[in-house]
Design a protein around this motif. Structure first.
Motif, short mmCIF file in Angstrom:
data_model
loop_
_atom_site.label_atom_id
_atom_site.label_comp_id
_atom_site.label_asym_id
_atom_site.label_seq_id
_atom_site.Cartn_x
_atom_site.Cartn_y
_atom_site.Cartn_z
N CYS A 12 0.72 -1.21 -0.06
CA CYS A 12 -0.11 0.20 0.10
C CYS A 12 0.89 1.29 0.01
CB CYS A 12 -1.04 0.01 1.22
SG CYS A 12 -2.17 1.45 1.30
N ILE A 13 2.09 1.33 0.70
CA ILE A 13 2.87 2.38 1.18
C ILE A 13 3.55 2.79 -0.27
CG2 ILE A 13 5.06 3.23 1.94
CD1 ILE A 13 3.82 1.63 4.63
N ARG A 14 4.15 1.44 -1.06
CA ARG A 14 4.55 1.84 -2.41
C ARG A 14 3.73 2.32 -3.38
NH1 ARG A 14 9.75 -0.71 -2.63
NH2 ARG A 14 10.28 -1.88 -0.85
N LEU A 15 2.44 1.60 -3.51
CA LEU A 15 1.60 1.97 -4.42
C LEU A 15 1.03 3.33 -4.22
CD1 LEU A 15 -0.58 -1.08 -5.21
CD2 LEU A 15 0.56 0.34 -6.88
N THR A 16 0.95 3.91 -3.09
CA THR A 16 0.28 5.37 -2.75
C THR A 16 1.24 6.30 -3.23
OG1 THR A 16 1.18 5.43 -0.29
CG2 THR A 16 -1.32 4.73 -0.90
N ARG A 17 2.65 5.83 -3.09
CA ARG A 17 3.64 6.95 -3.65
C ARG A 17 3.98 6.88 -5.19
NH1 ARG A 17 4.47 10.44 -1.66
NH2 ARG A 17 4.60 11.37 -3.72
N GLU A 18 3.58 5.75 -5.75
CA GLU A 18 3.66 5.75 -7.22
C GLU A 18 2.45 6.59 -7.62
OE1 GLU A 18 4.75 2.38 -10.47
OE2 GLU A 18 4.71 1.89 -8.52
N CYS A 19 1.58 6.40 -7.06
CA CYS A 19 0.24 6.95 -7.47
C CYS A 19 0.21 8.20 -7.61
CB CYS A 19 -1.12 6.29 -6.90
SG CYS A 19 -2.70 6.69 -7.41
N ALA A 20 0.68 8.84 -6.32
CA ALA A 20 0.73 10.42 -6.38
C ALA A 20 1.49 10.85 -7.24
CB ALA A 20 1.30 10.67 -4.73
N ALA A 65 -6.28 1.78 -5.80
CA ALA A 65 -7.40 1.62 -5.09
C ALA A 65 -7.81 0.22 -4.45
CB ALA A 65 -8.62 1.96 -6.27
N ILE A 66 -7.23 -0.82 -5.46
CA ILE A 66 -7.48 -2.19 -4.98
C ILE A 66 -6.69 -2.45 -3.65
CG2 ILE A 66 -6.98 -4.60 -5.84
CD1 ILE A 66 -7.78 -3.56 -8.63
N GLU A 67 -5.49 -2.11 -3.77
CA GLU A 67 -4.58 -2.26 -2.49
C GLU A 67 -5.05 -1.87 -1.35
OE1 GLU A 67 -1.84 -4.00 -0.21
OE2 GLU A 67 -2.49 -4.64 -2.23
N CYS A 68 -5.57 -0.52 -1.60
CA CYS A 68 -6.06 0.31 -0.23
C CYS A 68 -7.62 -0.08 0.14
CB CYS A 68 -6.17 1.68 -0.84
SG CYS A 68 -4.64 2.85 -0.80
N GLU A 69 -8.13 -0.90 -0.54
CA GLU A 69 -9.44 -1.37 -0.04
C GLU A 69 -9.19 -2.43 0.77
OE1 GLU A 69 -11.51 -2.07 -3.97
OE2 GLU A 69 -12.53 -0.29 -3.58
N LYS A 70 -8.09 -3.16 0.52
CA LYS A 70 -7.72 -4.13 1.47
C LYS A 70 -7.60 -3.98 3.13
CE LYS A 70 -5.45 -6.86 -2.23
NZ LYS A 70 -4.08 -7.34 -2.82
N HIS A 71 -7.34 -2.59 3.12
CA HIS A 71 -6.97 -2.13 4.24
C HIS A 71 -8.10 -1.22 4.85
CE1 HIS A 71 -3.19 -4.05 3.86
NE2 HIS A 71 -3.08 -3.21 2.44
N GLU A 108 -9.13 4.44 8.11
CA GLU A 108 -9.97 5.24 7.29
C GLU A 108 -9.08 6.01 6.02
OE1 GLU A 108 -13.16 7.54 6.46
OE2 GLU A 108 -12.89 5.76 7.81
N HIS A 109 -7.70 6.31 6.39
CA HIS A 109 -6.86 6.84 5.28
C HIS A 109 -7.02 5.98 4.03
CE1 HIS A 109 -3.55 4.34 6.71
NE2 HIS A 109 -3.86 4.67 7.76
N CYS A 110 -6.69 4.74 4.10
CA CYS A 110 -6.88 3.84 3.01
C CYS A 110 -8.26 3.95 2.48
CB CYS A 110 -6.37 2.48 3.38
SG CYS A 110 -4.75 2.07 3.93
N LYS A 111 -9.38 3.81 3.16
CA LYS A 111 -10.68 4.02 2.67
C LYS A 111 -10.96 5.51 2.02
CE LYS A 111 -15.48 4.15 3.77
NZ LYS A 111 -16.64 4.45 4.98
N LYS A 112 -10.39 6.53 2.19
CA LYS A 112 -10.47 7.83 1.61
C LYS A 112 -9.55 7.64 0.43
CE LYS A 112 -11.80 10.68 5.33
NZ LYS A 112 -11.43 11.96 6.25
N CYS A 113 -8.51 7.24 0.53
CA CYS A 113 -7.44 7.04 -0.75
C CYS A 113 -7.92 6.12 -1.78
CB CYS A 113 -6.07 6.33 -0.09
SG CYS A 113 -4.81 6.37 -1.59
N ALA A 114 -8.51 5.08 -1.23
CA ALA A 114 -9.16 4.20 -2.43
C ALA A 114 -10.37 4.80 -2.93
CB ALA A 114 -9.88 2.84 -1.79
N GLU A 115 -10.96 5.53 -2.49
CA GLU A 115 -12.33 6.29 -3.16
C GLU A 115 -11.76 7.32 -4.02
OE1 GLU A 115 -14.41 7.98 0.32
OE2 GLU A 115 -15.05 5.87 0.87
N ALA A 116 -10.70 7.89 -3.65
CA ALA A 116 -10.05 9.24 -4.56
C ALA A 116 -9.35 8.53 -5.80
CB ALA A 116 -8.97 9.83 -3.94
#
Length: 110
Positions: A38-46, A78-84, A89-97
């Protein structure tokens, strides 16, 4: 030219913000090792969201291709963040965005 990309630019910047927040929050979690993907993907996505917004705003000839890639990375994030999302809550908001950004980027690129 960037007017035609206005909504997509806004969604990319919103996603970048949520991904950065999720990245930082995940690093502060006690179980952050479990959140490694999740950490790696959020960095790459940003990163891709910021690049896509920049490319669109300057009218890059590659904006469509960059947005397609952005949509793919946002979807993976989104798929990875949904797992958490049930525990963080931060993963939920990230997945939605990420879902929203992916949808808007795909629509704009089609």
């Amino acid at each position: 030219m960037h007017e035609q990309f206005k909504e997509c630019i806004e969604e990319c910047l919103a996603c970048l913000t949520e991904c950065n927040h999720c990245y930082d929050a995940c690093l502060k979690e006690a179980d952050f090792k479990m959140l490694e993907k999740c950490i790696r993907l959020t960095r790459e996505c940003a990163d891709i969201c910021g690049y896509a917004a920049s490319a669109m705003s300057r009218g890059s000839q590659f904006a469509i291709e960059i947005c397609r890639l952005c949509a793919d990375i946002c979807e993976a994030c989104a798929i990875e963040c949904e797992k958490h999302s049930s525990h963080h809550e931060h993963c939920k908001k990230c997945a939605e965005a990420c879902k929203k950004c992916s949808d808007v980027c795909r629509e704009m690129a089609s």
